[in-house]
Motif scaffolding. Structure first.
Motif, PDB file in Angstrom:
ATOM      1  N   THR A  25      -4.104   4.375  -9.277  1.00 53.42           N
ATOM      2  CA  THR A  25      -3.903   3.028  -9.364  1.00 53.42           C
ATOM      3  C   THR A  25      -3.516   2.834 -10.839  1.00 53.42           C
ATOM      4  O   THR A  25      -2.844   1.565 -11.241  1.00 53.42           O
ATOM      5  N   ASP A  43       5.650  -9.502  -5.884  1.00 51.09           N
ATOM      6  CA  ASP A  43       5.341  -8.461  -4.861  1.00 51.09           C
ATOM      7  C   ASP A  43       4.373  -7.489  -5.354  1.00 51.09           C
ATOM      8  O   ASP A  43       4.542  -7.042  -6.656  1.00 51.09           O
ATOM      9  N   PRO A  44       3.464  -7.023  -4.600  1.00 46.63           N
ATOM     10  CA  PRO A  44       2.482  -6.024  -5.150  1.00 46.63           C
ATOM     11  C   PRO A  44       3.089  -4.547  -5.154  1.00 46.63           C
ATOM     12  O   PRO A  44       4.189  -4.259  -4.447  1.00 46.63           O
ATOM     13  N   ALA A  46       2.619  -0.996  -3.854  1.00 44.33           N
ATOM     14  CA  ALA A  46       2.121  -0.477  -2.706  1.00 44.33           C
ATOM     15  C   ALA A  46       1.551   0.899  -3.011  1.00 44.33           C
ATOM     16  O   ALA A  46       2.252   1.845  -3.283  1.00 44.33           O
ATOM     17  N   CYS A  48      -0.141   3.866  -1.360  1.00 47.14           N
ATOM     18  CA  CYS A  48      -0.341   4.538   0.051  1.00 47.14           C
ATOM     19  C   CYS A  48      -0.875   5.784   0.027  1.00 47.14           C
ATOM     20  O   CYS A  48      -0.728   6.728  -0.612  1.00 47.14           O
ATOM     21  N   THR A  74      -1.765  -2.970  -3.978  1.00 49.36           N
ATOM     22  CA  THR A  74      -2.285  -3.127  -2.410  1.00 49.36           C
ATOM     23  C   THR A  74      -2.531  -1.736  -1.944  1.00 49.36           C
ATOM     24  O   THR A  74      -1.597  -0.794  -2.329  1.00 49.36           O
ATOM     25  N   ARG A  76      -2.583   0.958   1.329  1.00 48.45           N
ATOM     26  CA  ARG A  76      -2.154   1.226   2.652  1.00 48.45           C
ATOM     27  C   ARG A  76      -2.394   2.470   3.046  1.00 48.45           C
ATOM     28  O   ARG A  76      -2.297   3.577   2.367  1.00 48.45           O
ATOM     29  N   GLU A  83       7.288   4.550   7.390  1.00 52.83           N
ATOM     30  CA  GLU A  83       7.070   3.697   6.564  1.00 52.83           C
ATOM     31  C   GLU A  83       6.743   4.100   5.143  1.00 52.83           C
ATOM     32  O   GLU A  83       6.582   3.347   4.044  1.00 52.83           O
ATOM     33  N   ASP A  86       8.575   2.478   2.015  1.00 55.87           N
ATOM     34  CA  ASP A  86       7.891   1.175   1.540  1.00 55.87           C
ATOM     35  C   ASP A  86       7.004   1.261   0.401  1.00 55.87           C
ATOM     36  O   ASP A  86       6.518   0.239  -0.043  1.00 55.87           O
ATOM     37  N   CYS A  87       6.421   2.408   0.192  1.00 58.37           N
ATOM     38  CA  CYS A  87       5.484   2.703  -0.827  1.00 58.37           C
ATOM     39  C   CYS A  87       5.983   2.930  -2.163  1.00 58.37           C
ATOM     40  O   CYS A  87       7.008   3.037  -2.173  1.00 58.37           O
ATOM     41  N   HIS A  88       5.093   2.413  -3.116  1.00 59.96           N
ATOM     42  CA  HIS A  88       5.612   2.572  -4.568  1.00 59.96           C
ATOM     43  C   HIS A  88       5.157   3.986  -5.228  1.00 59.96           C
ATOM     44  O   HIS A  88       5.921   4.791  -5.542  1.00 59.96           O
TER      45      HIS A  88
END
Length: 168
Positions: A25, A43-44, A46, A48, A74, A76, A83, A86-88
């Motif tokens: 984090t 926008d957050p 992400a 994951c 967020t 995930r 998918e 779509d993660c950072h």
């Protein structure tokens, strides 16, 4: 803010994975993504986890109290690799080194901070690769892959790494 990076960890999972969750984090504060990585200004980020989740509720609890700049974080948990782009920040948690290699190849050139762990990745290494040294959670950084993925890593984070390479 930086003291989290100096967190000690024993081989006990009860301390190792909460420290790694804190790193996941906090990494976002020291990474710059291309503008197009976020559709909107609020926008957050992400974070994951792909594969078995070693963090449990620790990752969720930490993310609830932190932001990356003005962006919320967020969490995930995911199985389908389609998918992942779509993660950072993407922590690859699987016992199969070949699966980690495949995922890293699929994400090459995409603005995803991939994070692997010596405990399960073998020789497969993401942009950040966790290791345990002297009973502490530490990490290596591959700045070459980060740059090819369009990511800029702060010198503050680079200075905390055990090694900084330009493998890619």
């Amino acid at each position: 803010m930086l003291p989290l990076f100096a967190g000690a960890a024993t081989r006990e999972e009860s301390l190792e994975y909460p420290v790694k969750a804190a790193f996941l984090t906090k990494f976002g504060e020291f990474v710059t993504w291309p503008e197009e990585s976020f559709p909107g200004p609020d926008d957050p980020v992400a974070v994951c986890v792909m594969g078995p989740d070693p963090f449990g509720a620790h990752l969720d609890r930490i993310a609830e109290t932190q932001t990356v700049g003005q962006r919320p974080i967020t969490i995930r948990r995911m199985a389908p690799p389609d998918e992942a782009s779509d993660c950072h920040i993407l922590y690859l948690s699987t016992e199969r080194e070949d699966a980690i290699h495949d995922m890293l190849r699929q994400l090459a050139g995409k603005p995803v901070l991939t994070v692997t762990d010596a405990a399960n990745a073998g020789d497969a290494r993401g942009v950040v690769h966790f290791v345990i040294r002297d009973n502490r959670v530490r990490f290596h950084i591959d700045s070459g892959t980060a740059a090819r993925n369009g990511l800029t890593i702060s010198s503050k984070l680079l200075s905390l790494a055990l090694t900084v390479t330009k493998r890619g």
